[in-house]
Design a protein around this motif. Structure first.
Motif, short mmCIF file in Angstrom:
data_model
loop_
_atom_site.label_atom_id
_atom_site.label_comp_id
_atom_site.label_asym_id
_atom_site.label_seq_id
_atom_site.Cartn_x
_atom_site.Cartn_y
_atom_site.Cartn_z
N LYS A 1 -4.08 0.76 -2.75
CA LYS A 1 -3.61 -0.97 -3.04
C LYS A 1 -2.85 -0.90 -3.86
O LYS A 1 -3.13 -0.59 -5.45
CB LYS A 1 -4.77 -1.62 -2.89
N ARG B 1 0.69 -1.50 -0.03
CA ARG B 1 -0.13 -0.05 0.21
C ARG B 1 1.04 1.06 0.48
O ARG B 1 1.85 1.09 0.61
CB ARG B 1 -0.66 0.07 1.47
N VAL C 1 -5.01 9.75 5.01
CA VAL C 1 -5.16 10.83 4.25
C VAL C 1 -5.95 9.99 2.99
O VAL C 1 -7.28 10.75 2.32
CB VAL C 1 -5.86 11.79 4.28
N PHE C 2 -5.12 9.33 3.40
CA PHE C 2 -5.14 8.72 1.27
C PHE C 2 -4.81 7.27 1.53
O PHE C 2 -2.95 7.19 2.13
CB PHE C 2 -4.06 9.74 0.36
N GLU C 3 -4.81 6.32 0.84
CA GLU C 3 -4.71 4.65 1.05
C GLU C 3 -4.60 4.06 -0.77
O GLU C 3 -6.01 4.81 -0.98
CB GLU C 3 -5.35 4.11 1.87
#
Lengths: 413, 681
Positions: free
Chosen positions: B508, B488, B504-506
């Protein structure tokens, strides 16, 4: 009540079709585990050929057990020359020269690197790493205390406590557990069987219009419902444990060893930050229990859906859809740092490596609650809600059919 | 009323078939609209540049194409050099403006399409491997239509819902025995039922194929259907001779055959088992178990049954291998299904289906039945309970934060300062380069990222700050195999009042072996971009990532990503919360308004290095021997700060730090031009 449960169990689950499905799925499960071994294990003939397996177990006698300086020196005496020879990629690839164990020096290097040096180095370094984690966590405690962040203070205190004194003292063959903890196919099979088996629990009487008649019998109301629920729980637990045992036995047999049962969970590199200080053997048992808990939540969901309809057509489709929806969401959040979104899904209990591979916490009134406890609490909450919903639906049914008459009868009197 | 009409009425109205069909098409269309992502998003993000090149080479490979690519590559690299030279000459006073414009215009036109050239060149390297059957074409449409072997789960459910009650409806109410008393209720009626079921499946399957074709035609375009199938890399090693359109027809035919076989299987199971649950369970297991259980992707195509045909793209794929990391050999990851194997699988499946049909007719059945009870009222009450439960379980958080933003400068991406702390990358210990913070009052220093468990995580040494919130990027790894894989990418917000972290943001990035059924797939293109990010900044609605000579904007709500700027040579970039400042190929500073997506060139400002402050733009004036100047952003007036040529510049609060071009020493000067002092020899 026990008799009633036994009767319900026999009525709904002691069926040829379920037994046949169990046997067929078990065979498929073993075949799948075999394919996992053949496709992934460093000792399988498909991945590395038969020579690796033979050499591994020969060397294992020398290097397994407690890690000592003597063993490390002996291993490095074999490995260092190989590393030097292969460093500039100019060593000869001549087939089976006298000073090689396998086909050539590169294969020897790969063999020792992946099977002995890397795992032993990880095990040897772990104590220092864990000590570093404790030191960093304690440093954080001081820092967060100074700026008044009590949540992070407590979280770091929990981490420091968790990692305190961790070390890996012995070397063992862990590959079986490495793939065992990642294996989910049996859970999928168990889920399908549960979906099928549970469809008839509340629907069998409805399909034959016997549900009204049932209400007129002595134990036909709430008692029967509880008996059905208990029988369903027994069925789900039985199916689950059967598959988990098949898994463990098949992995042990196919990988040829379950030696590492007494090694700590963090001996697996993906579990370096394991949230529990348990051995691999204990984890296998714990994982089986947690998986079963997850399956029970799904079982209640399937039962509730089936209560809403008069035949199995839509409940089966809706149950399948729900299960796939939960699997999809779980896959989307696997490895995510958004812990709450991950653990609210009951399927996280089924793939519980997500809960135990890393020490993660969720805030509960300012207190850091370990994610696995939070996930279990969420599962309990789901279970209670589903159970209440089932009781409401079933009781409503009883009241509507029996209650009105009873009221009329009471009014007349 | 004829039997046909009666059965149709029963299937579509009484058993709510029409409702399910409508629901399926709505959900299918919605999922295509929401979930469909282009196979190569770079092409979509650089469509005009890419298409400009594609139009010149579209079709088969030829020597002319080969020459075109070598000429174009040379042209682009020489244009870059020439433009730089022309620009230098102009700013040095060796060229007049007219001459400069005349010379730079064509060069800029060449460089405009550089990214497009890279994309078409990637295609060229693929085609060159086997030019006989690989053509240049726009691939996203055909890739979307053909290059996947995903099982349409909704289609599977629809077939179960429609077909299982065809016979099961009578069995459920135990009315099947009455069938024998009806004049045409035996085999005759069963044939009608089977015919109607198969006809419905066939029509729906063709409609579905048409819908998919229409969707990809509308969204991407499906031109050049007569090109060879191998033009798509998914089928690159296939030995089957087919055009793209023929392949679509074959796949559709396969899906039709597979769906019909599956329908027959459901009919057979329902007649044989006489229970909905058993019918649905056995039919589902026949499809899902081989689909998820087979280790080798191609195995399911060698298995007689409906599954292989329902995802029939695999019949057209070729052998695929991957290198074994332990031994010097290639391992098969997909084995091509030969025509003879396909014929055998087809014949066996057909025979099985016919046998099942015969069995159904032998056990023929029929009867009509009564309606169903409505349970919607009860269901709605339960929905209410669930909604309440969801609310209780999920909780809700919001973080509406508006107001002014701090200035971001690309040159200062490793440092930030707010009221209380100074954050920077500490490089004193080269083995432990890390982001640290320093308390401005006390001078206390500490690690900014306070994760006590650093293994399987990599923190990038870039930060972005806005007020009390400071953001950093990290990659998480998994080691489920014998190698570490990036799992990630995340952007973490740190509230520096209490150092509480929040994701705040991810994104995959890895699929790995640790997925359950492989339902969620990460994109290779995302992996390439997100693993090469140099820096980032953000506002209330979007994240902006700088990498690979581009700035991409990602919508916070939808996750939609698009390229907003291409900056081949990244020198200086700045962001003030609304406007992005950057330097174009002519060394001009351009303002890009993120709200209106419009660009404005700042007149009379030529530079290769600038720093944005809250009121001024400090820059090395290319027109005046690289001396430091300041542009007042309010009234657009220029002000000279130093009298010496400068090599590089960065700003820290009210101080400007610069390296003198003459003695290569570092100096500090106030922003008003006072207190010029040497700080490092």
């Amino acid at each position: 009540m026990v008799k009633l449960i036994g009767y319900e169990w026999r009525k709904h689950f002691l069926k040829k079709s379920i037994i046949a499905a169990m046997l067929l799925f078990s065979a498929l499960n073993v075949a799948k585990i075999y394919s996992v071994h053949e496709g992934s294990s460093l000792l399988s003939k498909n991945v590395t050929g038969p020579a690796w397996k033979e050499l591994y177990w020969k060397m294992y006698e020398e290097f397994s057990g407690t890690i000592t300086d003597e063993k490390i020196e002996k291993l490095m005496a074999i490995y260092r020359p190989l590393e030097k020879q292969t460093a500039d990629l100019t060593a000869s690839t001549t087939y089976r020269t006298s000073n090689t164990y396998l086909t050539n020096v590169y294969e020897d290097w790969n063999f020792f690197r992946f099977n002995y040096v890397n795992p032993m180095k990880y095990a040897y370094d772990y104590k220092a790493y864990a000590h570093g984690v404790v030191t960093a966590a304690k440093d954080n405690m001081g820092f967060y205390e100074s700026i008044g962040n009590s949540y992070e203070y407590q979280k770091n205190a929990a981490i420091a406590k968790l990692f305190q004194g961790r070390s890996i003292t012995s070397f063992s063959y862990t590959e079986m557990y490495k793939y065992y903890v990642q294996y989910d196919f049996s859970a999928f099979l168990a889920l399908l069987i549960c979906l099928y088996g549970l469809m008839s629990v509340f629907l069998s009487e409805k399909e034959t219009e016997m549900d009204t008649l049932l209400l007129t019998t002595k134990a036909g109301g709430v008692k029967t419902v509880w008996a059905k629920l208990m029988a369903s729980v027994l069925f789900v637990v039985g199916v689950c444990f059967w598959f988990w045992i098949v898994d463990f036995v098949s992995f042990s047999v196919l990988f040829g060893s379950w030696d590492a049962a007494s090694s700590p969970l963090y001996v697996l590199e993906d579990f370096i930050h394991a949230s529990l200080n348990v051995s691999l053997g204990q984890y296998a048992v714990l994982s089986a229990l947690v998986k079963t808990a997850g399956m029970l939540v799904f079982a209640l969901a399937f039962l509730l859906i089936s209560c809403l309809f008069r035949n199995a057509l839509i409940p089966f489709i809706a149950g399948l859809f729900t299960a796939f929806g939960c699997i999809y969401l779980e896959e989307a959040y696997m490895g995510s740092g958004r812990v709450l979104l991950k653990i609210i899904n009951p399927f996280v209990l089924v793939v519980n490596r997500e809960l135990f591979r890393k020490a993660e916490f969720v805030p509960l009134m300012g207190y850091p609650l370990p994610s696995y406890i939070a996930a279990l609490l969420f599962a309990v909450a789901w279970g209670v809600i589903l159970l209440c919903a089932i009781m409401i639906v079933v009781r409503k049914n009883a009241l509507r059919k029996g209650g009105r008459k009873a009221c009329r009868y009471g009014c007349m009197r | 009323m004829s039997l046909w009409m009666y059965e149709m009425k029963k299937m579509f109205l009484l058993q709510k078939g029409l409702l399910f069909i409508g629901l399926y098409f709505v959900l299918n269309l919605a999922s295509m609209m929401v979930l469909d992502k282009p196979a190569n998003p770079d092409i979509e993000m650089n469509a005009s540049q890419y298409l400009a090149y594609l139009n010149q080479v579209q079709g088969p490979y030829s020597e002319e194409t080969e020459r075109f690519f070598s000429d174009e590559a040379a042209k682009i690299s020489s244009a870059k050099v020439a433009l730089q030279k022309v620009t230098d000459d102009y700013y040095d006073g060796n060229l007049e403006e007219q001459e400069f414009l005349a010379a730079s215009g064509p060069l800029e036109n060449i460089l405009q399409n550089e990214k497009g050239f890279q994309l078409i060149y990637d295609q060229y390297t693929y085609i060159r491997e086997n030019p006989a059957n690989r053509y240049f074409l726009y691939t996203n449409g055909w890739d979307g239509l053909l290059s996947n072997d995903s099982l349409d789960f909704l289609w599977l459910l629809l077939l179960l819902l429609l077909i299982a009650p065809v016979f099961g409806f009578e069995y459920e109410s135990r009315m099947d025995a009455l069938l024998l008393t009806v004049k045409k209720g035996t085999r005759h009626h069963a044939i009608y039922k089977i015919g109607l079921a198969l006809l419905t499946v066939a029509v729906l399957c063709l409609l579905n194929a048409g819908l998919r074709y229409g969707f990809y035609q509308f969204k991407y375009g499906l031109e050049n259907g007569h090109y060879p199938l191998q033009s798509l890399s998914y089928f690159g090693t296939s030995t089957k001779n087919s055009t793209l359109f023929e392949a679509f027809l074959w796949v559709t035919a396969g899906k039709l055959f597979g769906s019909l076989c599956f329908a027959i299987l459901i009919l057979f199971a329902s007649v044989w088992l006489k229970k909905y649950a058993a019918t649905l369970f056995s039919s589902t297991a026949v499809i899902l178990l081989p689909y998820y259980g087979m280790h080798l992707e191609s195995s399911k195509y060698f298995l007689p049954g409906p599954l292989g045909f329902m995802i029939s793209t695999g019949f057209l794929r070729g052998n695929e291998y991957k290198r074994n990391p332990f031994k010097d050999q290639l391992d098969v990851v997909f084995r091509e299904v030969s025509l003879s194997a396909l014929s055998i699988v087809f014949a066996v499946t057909l025979c099985l289906s016919i046998a099942m049909l015969v069995m159904i007719l032998i056990r023929r059945t029929n009867v009509w039945s009564a309606g169903k009870r409505k349970l919607w009222r009860r269901a709605s009450r339960l929905m209410l309970i669930f909604c309440m439960a969801m609310f209780v379980l999920s909780g809700c958080t919001s973080s509406g934060r508006t107001g002014t933003s701090d200035i971001y400068n690309y040159s200062s991406r490793q440092s930030f300062e707010n009221e209380r702390y100074r954050f920077y990358v500490d490089q004193t210990d080269l083995k432990n380069i890390r982001i640290v913070f320093e308390d401005k009052k006390t001078g206390d220093k500490g690690n900014f990222v306070r994760n006590p468990m650093p293994s399987l995580t990599r923190v990038e040494n870039n930060i972005y700050g806005n007020g009390m919130h400071v953001y950093y990027m990290k990659y998480d790894f998994d080691k489920s195999g014998f190698k570490e894989n990036i799992n990630r990418f995340s952007v973490i917000e740190v509230d520096t009042t209490n150092f509480q972290e929040r994701i705040v943001f991810e994104k995959k990035l890895g699929t790995g072996k640790s997925t359950i059924l492989g339902l969620v797939k990460a994109s290779d293109q995302d992996w390439k971009f997100f693993t090469a990010i140099d820096s980032f900044f953000l506002d209330e609605h979007s994240f902006y990532f700088i990498g690979q000579g581009e700035i991409r904007r990602v919508d916070r709500l939808t996750g939609d990503m698009r390229v907003i700027l291409r900056i081949p040579v990244l020198r200086s970039v700045a962001f003030d919360g609304r406007t992005i400042y950057y330097i174009n190929e002519k060394s001009q500073v351009v303002k890009y308004d993120t709200k209106t997506d419009s660009e404005t060139v700042i007149p009379d400002l030529i530079t290769r290095d600038f720093v944005l402050t809250d009121t001024e733009l400090l820059f090395l004036n290319r027109k005046d021997q690289q001396k430091i100047y300041a542009l007042d952003l309010r009234d657009s007036t220029f002000r000279k700060i130093t009298d010496v040529p400068v090599q590089s510049i960065h700003c820290d609060g009210q101080s400007i730090f610069y390296v003198n071009k003459e003695d290569l020493k570092q100096y500090r000067i106030d922003r008003d031009g006072q207190n010029d002092t040497l700080i490092q020899n």
